[in-house]
Design a protein around this motif. Structure first.
Motif, short mmCIF file in Angstrom:
data_model
loop_
_atom_site.label_atom_id
_atom_site.label_comp_id
_atom_site.label_asym_id
_atom_site.label_seq_id
_atom_site.Cartn_x
_atom_site.Cartn_y
_atom_site.Cartn_z
N ILE A 330 0.87 -1.18 0.00
CA ILE A 330 0.00 0.00 0.00
C ILE A 330 0.91 1.23 0.00
N LYS A 331 0.83 2.03 -1.05
CA LYS A 331 1.73 3.19 -1.18
C LYS A 331 1.02 4.51 -0.88
N ASP A 332 -0.30 4.50 -1.00
CA ASP A 332 -1.11 5.71 -0.81
C ASP A 332 -1.62 5.74 0.63
N GLN A 333 -1.27 6.81 1.38
CA GLN A 333 -1.67 6.90 2.78
C GLN A 333 -3.18 6.78 2.95
N SER A 334 -3.94 7.31 2.02
CA SER A 334 -5.40 7.27 2.14
C SER A 334 -5.96 5.86 2.00
N LYS A 335 -5.15 4.93 1.49
CA LYS A 335 -5.60 3.55 1.31
C LYS A 335 -5.18 2.63 2.46
N VAL A 336 -4.44 3.16 3.43
CA VAL A 336 -4.01 2.33 4.58
C VAL A 336 -5.25 1.92 5.37
N PRO A 337 -5.45 0.63 5.61
CA PRO A 337 -6.67 0.18 6.32
C PRO A 337 -6.68 0.58 7.78
N GLY A 338 -7.88 0.80 8.29
CA GLY A 338 -8.05 1.08 9.72
C GLY A 338 -8.05 2.57 10.03
N PRO A 339 -7.91 2.86 11.33
CA PRO A 339 -7.81 1.86 12.39
C PRO A 339 -9.17 1.24 12.71
N PHE A 340 -9.21 -0.08 12.71
CA PHE A 340 -10.43 -0.82 12.99
C PHE A 340 -10.47 -1.22 14.46
N GLY A 341 -11.49 -0.78 15.19
CA GLY A 341 -11.65 -1.18 16.58
C GLY A 341 -10.50 -0.74 17.46
N HIS A 342 -10.20 -1.56 18.47
CA HIS A 342 -9.16 -1.22 19.44
C HIS A 342 -8.46 -2.50 19.89
N ALA A 343 -7.15 -2.40 20.10
CA ALA A 343 -6.37 -3.58 20.50
C ALA A 343 -5.46 -3.26 21.67
N PHE A 344 -5.22 -4.27 22.51
CA PHE A 344 -4.30 -4.18 23.64
C PHE A 344 -3.27 -5.30 23.55
N GLU A 345 -2.06 -4.99 23.97
CA GLU A 345 -1.04 -6.03 24.19
C GLU A 345 -0.59 -5.93 25.64
N MET A 346 -0.64 -7.05 26.35
CA MET A 346 -0.18 -7.12 27.74
C MET A 346 1.07 -7.99 27.79
N ARG A 347 2.15 -7.43 28.31
CA ARG A 347 3.40 -8.17 28.41
C ARG A 347 3.44 -8.92 29.75
N LYS A 409 -12.27 -7.68 27.38
CA LYS A 409 -11.70 -8.91 26.81
C LYS A 409 -10.28 -9.14 27.32
N ALA A 410 -9.54 -8.06 27.50
CA ALA A 410 -8.16 -8.17 28.00
C ALA A 410 -8.15 -8.72 29.42
N ASP A 411 -9.08 -8.26 30.25
CA ASP A 411 -9.15 -8.75 31.63
C ASP A 411 -9.49 -10.23 31.66
N VAL A 412 -10.44 -10.65 30.84
CA VAL A 412 -10.81 -12.07 30.78
C VAL A 412 -9.63 -12.90 30.29
N ALA A 413 -8.95 -12.41 29.26
CA ALA A 413 -7.81 -13.15 28.71
C ALA A 413 -6.72 -13.35 29.76
N LEU A 414 -6.43 -12.32 30.54
CA LEU A 414 -5.41 -12.44 31.58
C LEU A 414 -5.85 -13.41 32.68
N SER A 415 -7.14 -13.44 32.98
CA SER A 415 -7.63 -14.39 34.00
C SER A 415 -7.41 -15.82 33.55
N GLN A 416 -7.28 -16.02 32.23
CA GLN A 416 -7.08 -17.36 31.67
C GLN A 416 -5.62 -17.66 31.38
N PHE A 417 -4.74 -16.71 31.70
CA PHE A 417 -3.30 -16.96 31.54
C PHE A 417 -2.77 -17.40 32.90
N ASN A 418 -2.55 -18.69 33.05
CA ASN A 418 -2.16 -19.27 34.33
C ASN A 418 -0.77 -19.87 34.23
N ALA A 419 0.19 -19.27 34.92
CA ALA A 419 1.57 -19.78 34.94
C ALA A 419 1.95 -20.09 36.37
#
Length: 674
Positions: A330-347, A409-419
């Motif tokens: 994609i070379k044209d800035q106006s054609k860049v997709p998104g931003p769709f919705g919202h995303a989180f990354e938890m380290r 969704k992030a809170d639920v996902a972390l509740s299911q990360f069990n180490a």
């Protein structure tokens, strides 16, 4: 500008862990063969198993393995790889390495060497940004004072305080210190310089005005060798501890459409100023709707998955296409997709948050990850989180239609990360996600510090916790017909009849245990809590799953018992939180032994190592008088330098370890007579 197309047939990933696994997955999707490299402690790591072929390159020390360019190029020749992907960290922003790739006729999956060099030298990059019209934070970036601390101090006095001291070749939160006054400038600069020399092989520094409560917003840019460059929206990385990111999100909340366009355009101008190609990130300090260039990371970022989540793009695939000489998809800035919705990354880190985020390496003897989201990791059940490298276990990535939905969704996902087997920061991140300031406000890099009490306040185990631990453990014993009891408490009873438990404050709880009835349910009665029960007990892998009812409240519980260095630990995970208790065989426990095994200091002046590492420097000797907070030595662990300080005013009675010695967590380092 034109470029000749070059096919990549086999890629060597000059890295380890989850980023190596991430690159391998895209290569396999594209039908590109892969080569891995590994150090001694990484012989059985997941990135070794995922590679089509893998080669040993040296001992644990990074300078002798992952940073050893000679070894890397030896493997290139042996394997027949015609491209190198550097991942992030290690050699990814080393311009000499990128230049060497060109000399060896090996495709470097990254930007041109000169762009890496120009943006990697922070003082030079600031000068380039000023020339390109990109706003920068006021500071001193002159090379003549970069390594001369006395000259740098004179410039600091001209600028005023507070100031941020940064390694010219720094990154990843290392080689950074804050000087709030002239009195502390020199000690902070010396510490910053020392850490920079270890991490980057260069102690040159710069200084800039420290903005007390900024946001950290970064823009993902992508260029090619045909003069095209676009930005793929921005990420907010303001939730940090010790200048290192914990939770990242995209897009950045609270930016006006005008600011989003301006900051994206500024990032593209920054990239074009150095003829950039490939993936890069331009980082900005943001105050309200104003922004200032901070630095450019000339590589793929750890947090790139949130950009992929809101655009639907594969950034590693783009990297490989650009490295082969193709134009951007994609070379044209106006054609860049998104931003769709919202995303989180938890380290997810193996660390003790309550002790100041100190690394907590060890054996992950039981592990399960959330089923309905993206998890980037190189750790599987039975793996060690090594003391030699970064303590990150995994990145958990979630997407939602809105920021509010993504937080849930992030809170639920972390509740299911069990180490089980290592301390993690999972509950800490869940507190962040649940906090009203995070949910309702645009947060700054001061967020954790300003909410320290609510996020990091000491959590005492309540009567409900104790009852839950007792019921869970008893249910496991019924399942296994074992003979284990909770060690954290003093026990005086027969397992099959009654238990008298005492917590650390000698508060007694009476527990009556009844055998399982015909329905398979075990029933208990706990003083102050009432009737409790456990049912539907199953063993899945190393986890026991069951439904536990405590005081009328039913919870789905997962528990893991023992393993590795945590043989006596019961780990309990519920939808609300997680906690650990120590266990032992049936019988009374000596109170003094319990205190000793709990890591008691023995005396108020005993100073122990907070983690495994190398005691690099000893700053005092026996007989020295010290003040509370005075530096006693320096511990290096997991690529970070940690200052060991005196807990009180007093006299150094004994120095237990020598400089250069490897020490374990809890090892005696110094004894201070108050």
């Amino acid at each position: 500008m034109s470029a000749r197309l070059k096919e990549i047939s086999k890629v060597l990933v000059a890295n380890r862990g989850e980023i190596a696994c991430r690159v391998f997955r895209t290569c396999k999707k594209l039908g590109i063969k892969t080569v891995g490299v590994f150090s001694e402690p990484d012989r059985n790591s997941q990135h070794v198993h995922l590679a089509d072929e893998a080669y040993f390159i040296g001992p644990a020390q990074s300078t002798l393995s992952y940073l050893n360019q000679e070894k890397i190029f030896e493997v290139v020749k042996r394997s027949g790889a015609n491209a190198i992907h550097p991942g992030y960290g290690f050699l990814s922003e080393n311009s000499d390495f990128a230049r060497k790739c060109a000399e060896e006729n090996v495709i470097f999956v990254g930007p041109p060497p000169q762009a890496i060099f120009d943006m990697g030298i922070k003082n030079k990059s600031k000068e380039l940004m000023i020339a390109a019209g990109v706003p920068v934070v006021p500071g001193y970036h002159g090379s003549e004072a970069a390594s001369n601390l006395e000259a740098l101090e004179k410039e600091a006095l001209k600028l005023g305080f507070p100031l941020m001291i940064k390694a010219v070749k720094g990154g990843g939160g290392k080689g950074m210190r804050i000087a709030r006054s002239a009195d502390e400038f020199m000690s902070q600069a010396q510490s910053c310089q020392s850490e920079a020399e270890k991490a980057f092989g260069d102690g040159a520094l710069l200084i800039e005005r420290y903005i007390e409560a900024p946001r950290h917003v970064e823009v993902q840019v992508f260029g090619d060798n045909h003069g095209n460059c676009v930005y793929l929206w921005e990420r907010d990385c303001s939730v940090q501890r010790r200048h290192q990111k914990v939770i990242e999100e995209a897009p950045a909340p609270g930016l006006s459409l005008e600011t989003r366009s301006k900051i994206g355009t500024a990032a593209v101008n920054a990239a074009k100023a150095v003829n950039y190609s490939g993936a890069g990130t331009v980082e900005f300090i943001v105050e309200n709707q104003d922004f200032y260039f901070m630095e450019m990371n000339t590589r793929l970022q750890v947090e790139h998955p949130v950009t992929e989540a809101i655009t639907g793009l594969d950034l590693v695939q783009w990297q490989l296409m650009v490295a082969m000489g193709h134009e951007l998809p994609i070379k044209d800035q106006s054609k860049v997709p998104g931003p769709f919705g919202h995303a989180f990354e938890m380290r997810v880190y193996a660390e003790d948050t309550m002790a100041g985020f100190v690394p907590a390496p060890g054996l992950v003897h039981a592990l399960r990850t959330p089923p309905n989201c993206r998890v980037e990791s190189a750790i599987v059940e039975g793996d060690q989180v090594s003391v030699h490298y970064d303590p990150m276990i995994a990145k958990v990535v979630v997407w939602g239609e809105s920021r509010t939905e993504a937080i849930k969704k992030a809170d639920v996902a972390l509740s299911q990360f069990n180490a089980a087997g290592v301390e993690t920061n999972v509950d800490f991140m869940r507190k962040i996600l649940r906090s009203k300031p995070f949910q309702q406000d645009v947060v700054t890099t001061k967020f954790i510090e300003e909410n320290r009490e609510s996020l990091l306040g000491k959590r005492e185990l309540s009567s409900e916790h104790l009852a839950l631990a007792t019921v869970t453990l008893s249910a496991i014993q019924d399942y296994n017909k074992g003979q284990t009891l909770v060690r954290r408490f003093r026990l005086n009873a027969d397992l099959n009849t009654n238990l008298s438990l005492k917590n650390d404050d000698d508060k007694e709880l009476q527990v009556k245990i009844q055998h399982s009835d015909a329905s398979g349910q075990s029933n208990y009665s706990v003083q102050e809590i009432g009737d409790c029960s456990a049912s539907n007990v199953e063993k899945k892998g190393n986890f026991y799953e069951m439904d536990v009812t405590v005081g009328g409240k039913k919870l789905s519980v997962a528990a893991a018992l023992g393993g590795g260095d945590a043989q006596n630990v019961l780990s309990i995970f519920t939808p609300e939180n997680s906690f650990n208790v120590e266990v032992c065989t049936l019988g009374p426990v000596d109170k003094s032994q319990m205190d000793s095994e709990a890591g008691g200091a023995g005396s108020s002046g005993s100073v122990k190592s907070p983690m495994p590492g190398t005691l690099e420097k000893v700053s005092v000797k026996a007989g020295d008088n010290v003040k509370k907070g005075q530096q006693l030595g320096t511990l290096v662990a997991m690529k970070m330098e940690h200052i060991i300080r005196s807990p009180c005013d007093g006299t150094v009675e004994k120095v237990h370890q020598q400089a250069g010695q490897t020490v374990g967590k809890g090892s005696n380092l110094f004894t201070i007579k108050p």
